[in-house]
Design an enzyme around this catalytic site. Structure first.
Site, short mmCIF file in Angstrom:
data_model
loop_
_atom_site.label_atom_id
_atom_site.label_comp_id
_atom_site.label_asym_id
_atom_site.label_seq_id
_atom_site.Cartn_x
_atom_site.Cartn_y
_atom_site.Cartn_z
N ARG A 93 2.52 84.95 15.03
CA ARG A 93 3.31 83.95 14.65
C ARG A 93 3.76 84.21 13.11
O ARG A 93 2.69 84.78 12.44
CB ARG A 93 3.24 82.48 14.97
CG ARG A 93 3.79 82.06 16.11
CD ARG A 93 3.50 80.59 16.09
NE ARG A 93 3.72 80.01 17.47
CZ ARG A 93 3.11 79.35 18.27
NH1 ARG A 93 2.04 78.64 17.87
NH2 ARG A 93 3.35 78.91 19.44
N GLN A 114 -1.95 68.28 -0.79
CA GLN A 114 -2.32 69.18 -2.10
C GLN A 114 -3.14 68.43 -3.36
O GLN A 114 -3.71 68.89 -3.99
CB GLN A 114 -0.99 69.85 -2.66
CG GLN A 114 -0.54 70.62 -1.34
CD GLN A 114 0.92 71.12 -1.79
OE1 GLN A 114 1.26 71.87 -2.55
NE2 GLN A 114 2.11 70.61 -1.05
N SER A 140 4.86 62.07 -19.77
CA SER A 140 3.62 61.21 -20.29
C SER A 140 3.43 61.56 -21.86
O SER A 140 3.27 60.82 -22.73
CB SER A 140 2.39 61.32 -19.48
OG SER A 140 2.72 61.05 -18.05
N ASP A 142 0.60 70.86 -10.86
CA ASP A 142 1.60 72.11 -11.00
C ASP A 142 1.14 73.25 -11.75
O ASP A 142 1.74 74.13 -11.69
CB ASP A 142 3.05 71.58 -11.25
CG ASP A 142 3.57 70.80 -10.04
OD1 ASP A 142 3.19 70.70 -9.25
OD2 ASP A 142 4.54 69.98 -10.61
P1 ATP Z 1 4.26 64.71 -13.46
O1 ATP Z 1 3.98 66.07 -14.02
O2 ATP Z 1 3.24 64.31 -12.34
O3 ATP Z 1 5.57 64.24 -13.08
P2 ATP Z 1 4.55 63.19 -15.78
O4 ATP Z 1 3.71 62.71 -16.78
O5 ATP Z 1 5.60 64.26 -16.34
O6 ATP Z 1 3.77 63.68 -14.82
P3 ATP Z 1 6.65 61.29 -15.77
O7 ATP Z 1 7.10 60.32 -14.51
O8 ATP Z 1 7.63 62.00 -16.34
O9 ATP Z 1 5.44 61.91 -15.17
O10 ATP Z 1 6.15 60.46 -17.17
C1 ATP Z 1 5.23 59.33 -16.73
C2 ATP Z 1 5.52 58.17 -17.47
O11 ATP Z 1 5.56 58.53 -19.08
C3 ATP Z 1 6.97 57.57 -17.37
O12 ATP Z 1 7.04 56.54 -16.24
C4 ATP Z 1 7.33 56.97 -18.55
O13 ATP Z 1 6.58 55.73 -18.53
C5 ATP Z 1 6.64 57.84 -19.64
N1 ATP Z 1 7.56 58.81 -20.39
C6 ATP Z 1 8.15 59.77 -19.80
N2 ATP Z 1 9.07 60.39 -20.44
C7 ATP Z 1 9.12 59.59 -21.51
C8 ATP Z 1 10.13 59.67 -22.75
N3 ATP Z 1 10.98 60.60 -23.00
N4 ATP Z 1 9.76 58.46 -23.56
C9 ATP Z 1 8.98 57.56 -23.51
N5 ATP Z 1 8.15 57.42 -22.41
C10 ATP Z 1 8.29 58.46 -21.49
#
Ligand code: ATP
Length: 789
Positions: A201, A300, A121, A166
């Site tokens: 266990r 969790q 994100s 995480d």
């Molecule tokens: P988690 O740690 O829970 O996985 P996260 O934010 O890393 O959270 P992702 O699924 O990687 O979760 O990203 C969430 C959203 O952010 C994606 O569905 C997308 O819309 C956007 N996103 C992620 N990476 C990119 C990128 N490189 N460019 C543009 N948008 C992105």
């Protein structure tokens, strides 16, 4: 509001419009972050919009971008998950999608976005910011806006908050939600322990963490696990089973009736084959152990946020708004983090890059690099885990002359994690060839009975989650009879002492240090681990037991507020502990959204009570019964000798003229005891090991090692065979382990006593939490209401 507001708005006076969103996997505390952003934004004169459903909502625009009112986030501190929704959006990964999103923001006049999510994100957010000027040009070229319309929106401000269970983001100690997930894991493993012990266990517990072993590592420490598997420390292919079996068998031989193995879902061997919970089970079955697997899964993520995540998200949300208001086009997008106790800003791009490089290092089998990219606390705790679990008898490695006798004593009222700290100190001592001794029942126990017990591995094995004090504690201080204490120190040949306690522990350390001239045996390194719910030990911002206490209080206040939802229009005056220190009251106020906090630092008077009554009346005036959460006032037990909790409730009740009901709520000793929180358990272990290392360093007879600037207390023996120090800095060898902002250090008691202690009120001079009272006043609406009435 206003200095910051005036500075930011400058002459243009354009009303700042900020959007806040949650994205990626949900995590407990996200709602507290959104609440803090909404209310801080409104406080500083901005319009705040919530983006519903993550980037998907940004793309859809319209009703997915909702302007938030102050009341819209009422009660959000105690809600789990994210109330504005989250989603994964494939469309946002495409440029057209981001152009659409930019158009929707401009349509509402928004040019600042606070994103709470994981590294994906945040990467998306930073990309969005960099593309923004060209996306805007394209929107003009498409005819969606005119040049004049987009003129005020040339740049997009992006601020990141890390919401992730995480705890995988580089540069910050904890992410929003991580401690809540850890708490859930520890609760579950504690439950499992009981049945595991009954049937003798082994249990293999799989926890979340695809690329990051933080949850598995911390859970391993906090639950007294025998072994852990984490992605950053791949185990040797085909051979890991041998060490696992050897460790579990050794622990069984020592008398343990159960085994706990924590496996991160992303655990690997060094050939990058997954190590699954079932693989681990097979190895244990092979050892002849009756073994079960539990995969904790989404439990969790569930439930409400623990106290830590509530204050972390709140303080970070406040700082995110400040970062938006201070933003310039040249500012790199900031990410709000925390180091120890200090909220920090770091460059978003670098942190995300560093985070991603851990996964890359793992993929290229460079596991040393993977673990080195984690922060120092992670590495330190991983080594501690090995020292206190995997290795447990170091006597053969250490020359006899370096083996130390180390005493542990508990002083004062019990607080959670006394046992966890004693356990970690004992296990670390044993793994390093030292002898751990428990001084039973505090200093008066020692004076009266002389009971000093050598602790063994099996004695402390299950102390990780026991509240109270297994070795007994007592409020009496060392000065009761220094001579007898010296006699028993001599008799047991102590080379070092760890005191666990609050102000009485602090006072005792000072007395022992002062007693050195009379009793040379006290010329041993001695340290205090502050452990008291009052958090009143001078010189430090953190005491063991505080986190458990705050958790007990948020659960308690969540429950009483819930009861108010049935009756409506109810006010609770909640009395909390803390002695003469308002820390617990202030923090409870901050994380429960209390209307008012009464502390010893800010005396209660008629004027403040009158103001509270006006504020409460104002609060309930527009209420048509939809305010289901009740209102909370938090009073420290020593806030006033006149205005007792009951009297306050009576005065407010009388003045309410039946418009609302007032009740008292006094949780009492629930705050001190119970099962220690996972954070207290981990911190206890970390501080205990630091203290043993401190004692080891001071006892080293040779020069200070090149890696440390610690001064070495060298001893010589006088004509009576007594140890006496030979350097002038011996004062440094009687110290308190302190947290100040982002630093942990040992501060000499002599100096703390002289310069930082209010002996009469049994606390430090500094009110290090004063700022949180101000933030609490902003977020609870007290300042807003004060301005209105
Ligand atoms: P988690 O740690 O829970 O996985 P996260 O934010 O890393 O959270 P992702 O699924 O990687 O979760 O990203 C969430 C959203 O952010 C994606 O569905 C997308 O819309 C956007 N996103 C992620 N990476 C990119 C990128 N490189 N460019 C543009 N948008 C992105």
């Amino acid at each position: 509001a206003s200095d910051l507001l005036r500075q930011t708005l400058g002459s243009s006076q354009k009303k700042k419009k900020i959007a806040v969103m949650t994205s990626g996997g949900d995590s407990p505390g996200m709602n507290a972050a959104v609440r803090a952003v909404v209310r801080t934004g409104i406080h500083f004169g901005c319009d705040v919009f919530a983006v519903y459903e993550g980037y998907e909502g940004l793309l859809r625009g319209g009703k997915y971008l909702k302007k938030m009112a102050w009341e819209d986030v009422r009660g959000w501190l105690s809600e789990g998950g994210t109330l504005i929704g989250t989603a994964r959006s494939m469309e946002f990964k495409k440029r057209e999608g981001r152009r659409q999103a930019a158009g929707n923001l401009i349509a509402q006049g928004i040019d600042a976005l606070i994103v709470c999510g994981g590294d994906g994100s945040l990467t998306g957010a930073d990309l969005f910011r960099h593309e923004w000027p060209t996306l805007v040009e394209e929107l003009v070229a498409e005819g969606r806006f005119t040049e004049d319309e987009v003129a005020p929106f040339k740049n997009l401000s992006i601020v990141g908050l890390v919401g992730s269970i995480d705890n995988d983001m580089s540069g910050t100690d904890s992410t929003i939600g991580a401690y809540s997930a850890l708490e859930r894991i520890c609760e579950m493993v504690d439950y499992i322990d009981a049945t595991a012990k009954s049937h003798s266990r082994a249990f293999v517990v799989e926890v979340m963490g695809r690329h990051c072993g933080w949850l598995a590592l911390m859970a391993g420490i906090a639950t007294g696990a025998d072994y852990i598997f984490i992605p950053e420390r791949a185990v040797p292919h085909g051979k890991w089973q041998d060490e696992l079996k050897e460790v579990c068998q050794r622990h069984r031989d020592k008398g343990r009736r159960n085994n706990t193995i924590i496996v991160a879902e992303g655990a690997l061997d060094d050939q990058l084959n997954p190590v699954t919970a079932n693989d681990v089970k097979d190895a244990l079955v092979d050892l002849g152990l009756d073994t079960k697997v539990t995969i904790l899964g989404h439990v969790q993520r569930g439930g409400t946020a623990v106290a830590h995540d509530r204050w972390l998200a709140t303080l970070q949300g406040v700082d995110a708004v400040k970062a938006v208001l201070e933003f310039t086009p040249e500012t790199p997008s900031p990410l709000i983090g925390i180091l120890e106790n200090k909220i920090i800003r770091m460059p978003l791009v670098e942190s995300v890059k560093l985070t991603k490089s851990v996964a890359t290092a793992i993929e290229s089998k460079d596991f040393d690099k993977a673990i080195s990219l984690r922060d120092t606390e992670f590495i330190e705790l991983y080594e501690n885990f090995l020292s206190t679990t995997v290795k447990d008898d170091g006597s053969e490695f250490l020359p006899k002359s370096d083996r130390l006798n180390i005493g542990v004593v508990h002083v004062g009222a019990p607080s959670a994690a006394l046992n966890a700290a004693t356990r970690a100190a004992t296990l670390y001592c044993l793994s390093h060839g030292h002898k751990p001794y428990a001084i039973m029942n505090g200093f008066s126990g020692l004076i009266q009975t002389g009971e000093v017990k050598e602790l063994s591995w099996i004695d402390v094995e299950n102390w990780h989650n026991l509240g109270g004090s297994e070795i007994g504690t007592n409020r009496s201080v060392a000065s009761e009879d220094l001579g007898t204490i010296a006699y028993y120190f001599q008799k047991n040949k102590l080379d070092g002492l760890i005191i666990l306690g609050g102000f009485e522990g602090f006072r005792s350390l000072k007395q022992l240090r002062d007693g050195r001239t009379q009793h040379p045996i006290f010329n041993i390194p001695m340290c205090l681990i502050p452990a008291t719910v009052s958090n009143n030990v001078p010189g430090t911002e953190y005491s063991l037991g505080v986190d458990t206490c705050l958790n007990a209080l948020v659960n308690y206040t969540d429950d009483i507020k819930q009861s108010a939802s049935a009756t409506r229009r109810r006010v609770f005056v909640c009395e909390v502990q803390g002695g003469h220190s308002g820390y617990i009251a202030s923090f409870t106020g901050l994380i429960t959204g209390a209307v008012s906090v009464y502390t010893p630092e800010k005396k209660i008077d008629l004027a403040s009570i009158r103001e509270d009554i006006t504020l409460l009346k104002e609060n309930f005036r527009h209420d048509k019964g939809e305010n289901r959460n009740g209102k909370l006032l938090v009073r420290n037990e020593q806030a006033s000798s006149v205005y007792s909790t009951q009297l306050l409730a009576d005065i407010i009740s009388e003045a309410s003229k039946g418009k609302f009901g007032v009740r008292t709520a006094i949780p009492g000793h629930v705050q001190q005891g119970g099962v220690p929180s996972s954070k207290d358990r981990v911190t206890a272990s970390r501080f205990a090991v630091k203290c043993i290392k401190f004692i080891e360093q001071w006892n080293k007879k040779n020069e200070a090692s090149p890696n440390t600037d610690a001064k070495v207390l060298r001893f010589k023996f006088d004509t009576h065979g007594e140890k006496v120090p030979t350097v002038e800095h011996e004062d440094d060898s009687a110290a308190v382990i302190c947290v100040n902002g982002s630093h942990v250090s040992f501060k000499p008691i002599a100096n703390l006593w002289e310069n930082e202690t209010n002996v009469e009120l049994r606390k430090g001079h500094e009110v290090h939490w004063a700022e949180y009272n101000k933030i609490g006043d902003i977020l609870s609406g007290r300042l807003k209401l004060r301005a209105e009435v």
